[in-house]
Design a protein around this motif. Structure first.
Motif, PDB file in Angstrom:
ATOM      1  N   VAL A  25       0.838  -1.199   0.000  1.00  4.68           N
ATOM      2  CA  VAL A  25       0.000   0.000   0.000  1.00  4.68           C
ATOM      3  C   VAL A  25       0.874   1.250   0.000  1.00  4.68           C
ATOM      4  O   VAL A  25       0.660   2.180  -0.781  1.00  4.68           O
ATOM      5  N   LYS A  26       1.892   1.280   0.864  1.00 10.81           N
ATOM      6  CA  LYS A  26       2.775   2.445   0.977  1.00 10.81           C
ATOM      7  C   LYS A  26       3.490   2.717  -0.348  1.00 10.81           C
ATOM      8  O   LYS A  26       3.738   3.869  -0.709  1.00 10.81           O
ATOM      9  N   GLY A  28       2.235   2.341  -3.186  1.00  9.57           N
ATOM     10  CA  GLY A  28       1.275   2.768  -4.199  1.00  9.57           C
ATOM     11  C   GLY A  28       0.858   1.662  -5.146  1.00  9.57           C
ATOM     12  O   GLY A  28       0.426   1.918  -6.264  1.00  9.57           O
ATOM     13  N   LEU A  29       0.980   0.418  -4.691  1.00  7.81           N
ATOM     14  CA  LEU A  29       0.696  -0.726  -5.560  1.00  7.81           C
ATOM     15  C   LEU A  29      -0.548  -1.505  -5.154  1.00  7.81           C
ATOM     16  O   LEU A  29      -0.755  -2.630  -5.598  1.00  7.81           O
ATOM     17  N   ARG A  30      -1.395  -0.910  -4.339  1.00 10.32           N
ATOM     18  CA  ARG A  30      -2.571  -1.601  -3.801  1.00 10.32           C
ATOM     19  C   ARG A  30      -3.431  -2.237  -4.893  1.00 10.32           C
ATOM     20  O   ARG A  30      -3.965  -3.323  -4.706  1.00 10.32           O
ATOM     21  N   TYR A  31      -3.589  -1.603  -6.025  1.00  9.76           N
ATOM     22  CA  TYR A  31      -4.534  -2.066  -7.034  1.00  9.76           C
ATOM     23  C   TYR A  31      -3.879  -2.850  -8.181  1.00  9.76           C
ATOM     24  O   TYR A  31      -4.550  -3.154  -9.163  1.00  9.76           O
ATOM     25  N   GLU A  32      -2.624  -3.170  -8.035  1.00 10.69           N
ATOM     26  CA  GLU A  32      -1.957  -3.977  -9.055  1.00 10.69           C
ATOM     27  C   GLU A  32      -2.344  -5.447  -8.888  1.00 10.69           C
ATOM     28  O   GLU A  32      -2.696  -5.892  -7.802  1.00 10.69           O
ATOM     29  N   LYS A  33      -2.247  -6.190  -9.975  1.00 13.24           N
ATOM     30  CA  LYS A  33      -2.564  -7.614  -9.937  1.00 13.24           C
ATOM     31  C   LYS A  33      -1.533  -8.353  -9.103  1.00 13.24           C
ATOM     32  O   LYS A  33      -0.349  -8.005  -9.091  1.00 13.24           O
ATOM     33  N   ASP A  52      25.141  -5.956  -4.935  1.00 16.50           N
ATOM     34  CA  ASP A  52      25.142  -5.212  -3.676  1.00 16.50           C
ATOM     35  C   ASP A  52      24.827  -3.730  -3.879  1.00 16.50           C
ATOM     36  O   ASP A  52      24.205  -3.098  -3.027  1.00 16.50           O
ATOM     37  N   HIS A  53      25.253  -3.179  -5.012  1.00 15.86           N
ATOM     38  CA  HIS A  53      24.954  -1.777  -5.295  1.00 15.86           C
ATOM     39  C   HIS A  53      23.444  -1.574  -5.413  1.00 15.86           C
ATOM     40  O   HIS A  53      22.893  -0.602  -4.888  1.00 15.86           O
ATOM     41  N   GLU A  54      22.777  -2.486  -6.101  1.00 19.28           N
ATOM     42  CA  GLU A  54      21.326  -2.379  -6.258  1.00 19.28           C
ATOM     43  C   GLU A  54      20.629  -2.509  -4.908  1.00 19.28           C
ATOM     44  O   GLU A  54      19.678  -1.789  -4.620  1.00 19.28           O
ATOM     45  N   ARG A  55      21.113  -3.408  -4.067  1.00 18.73           N
ATOM     46  CA  ARG A  55      20.558  -3.567  -2.713  1.00 18.73           C
ATOM     47  C   ARG A  55      20.678  -2.250  -1.944  1.00 18.73           C
ATOM     48  O   ARG A  55      19.725  -1.791  -1.323  1.00 18.73           O
ATOM     49  N   SER A  56      21.842  -1.631  -2.006  1.00 25.62           N
ATOM     50  CA  SER A  56      22.069  -0.363  -1.298  1.00 25.62           C
ATOM     51  C   SER A  56      21.193   0.747  -1.859  1.00 25.62           C
ATOM     52  O   SER A  56      20.620   1.546  -1.111  1.00 25.62           O
ATOM     53  N   ARG A  57      21.089   0.801  -3.172  1.00 26.15           N
ATOM     54  CA  ARG A  57      20.274   1.827  -3.826  1.00 26.15           C
ATOM     55  C   ARG A  57      18.811   1.707  -3.415  1.00 26.15           C
ATOM     56  O   ARG A  57      18.164   2.691  -3.043  1.00 26.15           O
ATOM     57  N   LEU A  58      18.299   0.505  -3.443  1.00 20.46           N
ATOM     58  CA  LEU A  58      16.894   0.293  -3.091  1.00 20.46           C
ATOM     59  C   LEU A  58      16.645   0.522  -1.607  1.00 20.46           C
ATOM     60  O   LEU A  58      15.582   1.034  -1.218  1.00 20.46           O
ATOM     61  N   THR A  59      17.607   0.163  -0.779  1.00 19.17           N
ATOM     62  CA  THR A  59      17.481   0.419   0.659  1.00 19.17           C
ATOM     63  C   THR A  59      17.397   1.915   0.914  1.00 19.17           C
ATOM     64  O   THR A  59      16.574   2.374   1.720  1.00 19.17           O
ATOM     65  N   ALA A  60      18.205   2.696   0.226  1.00 19.79           N
ATOM     66  CA  ALA A  60      18.174   4.154   0.390  1.00 19.79           C
ATOM     67  C   ALA A  60      16.819   4.722  -0.012  1.00 19.79           C
ATOM     68  O   ALA A  60      16.282   5.607   0.664  1.00 19.79           O
ATOM     69  N   ILE A  61      16.244   4.217  -1.083  1.00 19.70           N
ATOM     70  CA  ILE A  61      14.916   4.663  -1.509  1.00 19.70           C
ATOM     71  C   ILE A  61      13.885   4.333  -0.430  1.00 19.70           C
ATOM     72  O   ILE A  61      13.040   5.162  -0.091  1.00 19.70           O
ATOM     73  N   GLY A  62      13.968   3.135   0.122  1.00 20.08           N
ATOM     74  CA  GLY A  62      13.034   2.729   1.177  1.00 20.08           C
ATOM     75  C   GLY A  62      13.177   3.543   2.437  1.00 20.08           C
ATOM     76  O   GLY A  62      12.171   3.955   3.034  1.00 20.08           O
ATOM     77  N   VAL A  63      14.399   3.803   2.841  1.00 15.67           N
ATOM     78  CA  VAL A  63      14.629   4.616   4.039  1.00 15.67           C
ATOM     79  C   VAL A  63      14.037   6.009   3.846  1.00 15.67           C
ATOM     80  O   VAL A  63      13.383   6.549   4.744  1.00 15.67           O
ATOM     81  N   GLU A  64      14.237   6.574   2.677  1.00 17.76           N
ATOM     82  CA  GLU A  64      13.672   7.899   2.390  1.00 17.76           C
ATOM     83  C   GLU A  64      12.141   7.860   2.442  1.00 17.76           C
ATOM     84  O   GLU A  64      11.508   8.759   2.992  1.00 17.76           O
ATOM     85  N   ALA A  65      11.547   6.804   1.912  1.00 15.70           N
ATOM     86  CA  ALA A  65      10.078   6.689   1.907  1.00 15.70           C
ATOM     87  C   ALA A  65       9.519   6.548   3.312  1.00 15.70           C
ATOM     88  O   ALA A  65       8.435   7.042   3.609  1.00 15.70           O
ATOM     89  N   PHE A  66      10.252   5.863   4.188  1.00 13.77           N
ATOM     90  CA  PHE A  66       9.803   5.694   5.556  1.00 13.77           C
ATOM     91  C   PHE A  66       9.994   6.952   6.382  1.00 13.77           C
ATOM     92  O   PHE A  66       9.372   7.126   7.426  1.00 13.77           O
ATOM     93  N   GLY A  67      10.880   7.806   5.965  1.00 10.39           N
ATOM     94  CA  GLY A  67      11.209   8.973   6.781  1.00 10.39           C
ATOM     95  C   GLY A  67      12.274   8.576   7.789  1.00 10.39           C
ATOM     96  O   GLY A  67      13.223   7.900   7.435  1.00 10.39           O
ATOM     97  N   ASN A  68      12.089   8.929   9.031  1.00  9.06           N
ATOM     98  CA  ASN A  68      13.120   8.684  10.038  1.00  9.06           C
ATOM     99  C   ASN A  68      13.072   7.301  10.679  1.00  9.06           C
ATOM    100  O   ASN A  68      14.037   6.874  11.279  1.00  9.06           O
ATOM    101  N   ASP A  69      11.944   6.585  10.595  1.00  7.19           N
ATOM    102  CA  ASP A  69      11.864   5.321  11.313  1.00  7.19           C
ATOM    103  C   ASP A  69      12.630   4.180  10.653  1.00  7.19           C
ATOM    104  O   ASP A  69      13.050   3.256  11.299  1.00  7.19           O
ATOM    105  N   GLY A  70      12.797   4.199   9.322  1.00  6.72           N
ATOM    106  CA  GLY A  70      13.673   3.265   8.635  1.00  6.72           C
ATOM    107  C   GLY A  70      13.229   1.826   8.572  1.00  6.72           C
ATOM    108  O   GLY A  70      13.909   0.992   8.015  1.00  6.72           O
ATOM    109  N   GLU A  71      12.112   1.480   9.148  1.00  2.60           N
ATOM    110  CA  GLU A  71      11.653   0.104   9.042  1.00  2.60           C
ATOM    111  C   GLU A  71      10.250   0.105   8.596  1.00  2.60           C
ATOM    112  O   GLU A  71       9.256   0.021   8.830  1.00  2.60           O
TER     113      GLU A  71
END
Length: 71
Positions: A25-26, A28-33, A52-71
């Motif tokens: 949901v967070k 934005g994929l709630r209505y995808e198949k 590993d670079h892709e893992r780090s890149r995606l983790t950074a995107i997720g941390v930003e989306a969560f804000g300060n809580d990071g999980e």
């Protein structure tokens, strides 16, 4: 899962699944198949195992989306 799973273990498992659904949901994929979501998750799981670079890149995107809580 084993039929002998304890009540506490079932609650923990249920809670984890609810939290994981919340990520869909967070993102934005709630209505995808479901097939698309599963395919995307399988593809990214394969990618981050070998990149590993892709893992780090995606983790950074997720941390930003969560804000300060990071999980």
């Amino acid at each position: 899962m084993a039929r002998t799973m304890t009540s506490a273990a079932r609650r923990k498992d249920t809670r984890e699944k609810i939290e994981l659904g919340g990520l869909i949901v967070k993102a934005g994929l709630r209505y995808e198949k479901r097939a698309l979501l599963l395919g995307a998750l399988i593809a990214i799981a394969r990618r981050i195992k070998s990149d590993d670079h892709e893992r780090s890149r995606l983790t950074a995107i997720g941390v930003e989306a969560f804000g300060n809580d990071g999980e």
